[in-house]
Design a protein around this motif. Sequence first.
Motif, PDB file in Angstrom:
ATOM      1  N   MET A  30       0.843  -1.187   0.000  1.00  0.00           N
ATOM      2  CA  MET A  30       0.000   0.000   0.000  1.00  0.00           C
ATOM      3  C   MET A  30       0.883   1.244   0.000  1.00  0.00           C
ATOM      4  O   MET A  30       2.114   1.151   0.170  1.00  0.00           O
ATOM      5  N   PRO A  31       0.292   2.432  -0.193  1.00  0.00           N
ATOM      6  CA  PRO A  31       1.068   3.675  -0.192  1.00  0.00           C
ATOM      7  C   PRO A  31       1.814   3.852   1.129  1.00  0.00           C
ATOM      8  O   PRO A  31       1.386   3.349   2.162  1.00  0.00           O
ATOM      9  N   PRO A  32       2.947   4.581   1.121  1.00  0.00           N
ATOM     10  CA  PRO A  32       3.457   5.339  -0.030  1.00  0.00           C
ATOM     11  C   PRO A  32       4.440   4.582  -0.928  1.00  0.00           C
ATOM     12  O   PRO A  32       4.650   4.946  -2.063  1.00  0.00           O
ATOM     13  N   THR A  33       5.077   3.511  -0.429  1.00  0.00           N
ATOM     14  CA  THR A  33       6.122   2.854  -1.224  1.00  0.00           C
ATOM     15  C   THR A  33       5.636   1.600  -1.945  1.00  0.00           C
ATOM     16  O   THR A  33       6.343   1.063  -2.782  1.00  0.00           O
ATOM     17  N   PHE A  34       4.464   1.119  -1.582  1.00  0.00           N
ATOM     18  CA  PHE A  34       3.899  -0.081  -2.193  1.00  0.00           C
ATOM     19  C   PHE A  34       4.853  -1.282  -2.077  1.00  0.00           C
ATOM     20  O   PHE A  34       5.090  -2.012  -3.027  1.00  0.00           O
ATOM     21  N   THR A  35       5.409  -1.451  -0.885  1.00  0.00           N
ATOM     22  CA  THR A  35       6.269  -2.616  -0.633  1.00  0.00           C
ATOM     23  C   THR A  35       5.611  -3.520   0.408  1.00  0.00           C
ATOM     24  O   THR A  35       5.003  -4.517   0.065  1.00  0.00           O
TER      25      THR A  35
END
Length: 214
Positions: free
Chosen positions: A55-60
């Motif tokens: 998920m946001p912000p880095t989508f990891t």
Amino acid sequence: MRVVIAEDAVLLRAGVQRLLADEGIETVAAVPDGDSLLASVLEHRPDLAIVDVRMPPTFTDEGLRAALEARRQIPELPVLVLSQYVEERYAVELLSGGAGGVGYLLKERVADVAEFVDGVRRVARGGTCIDQDVIAQLMARGRKDPLDSLTEREREVLGLMAQGLTNTAISRSLVISDGAVEKHIGNIFAKLTLEPSSEEHRRVRAVLTYLDHG
């Protein structure tokens, strides 16, 4: 049942909410990121949190990290991870935390509505629901076979556990005392580094290890 959904994809978030509503399950919050997830579970104290991994912000791995933090603050909070991916580091921490009420399903399973809803209800009740593909990926990380540390007798006991036998049935099958069976199972849990928790939960995890490596 009351749930919080954390999923950044608007259509999937709405779709899961509608699917649950059709089954009489109320969504008290549907949020797009990990920070909102944590705030929502602290506010609503739901029966279950359904969480995406990326998920946001880095989508990891924000979703899994938020889920772990939620479990730290509300230890009894059931969490069902719903993702396209298997994030090994945090997935192992979540699944081996020593408590029930945890699941990890791949998003493709949502296509099977009955299976998905069954997993939702099972995890909310304190059980486990782990996708076989998730288990395979986590167990295929190049580690030493965890069963190597077991004695021949402990392997026999674990094999009978995998067949669904109770401790009493195992003692009859191996012609040993109930106390001896309990001791062997305790050794199995220790050697497989299964942290103390409910017997059912550790027993399932031990059997899953045996089925993957036996």
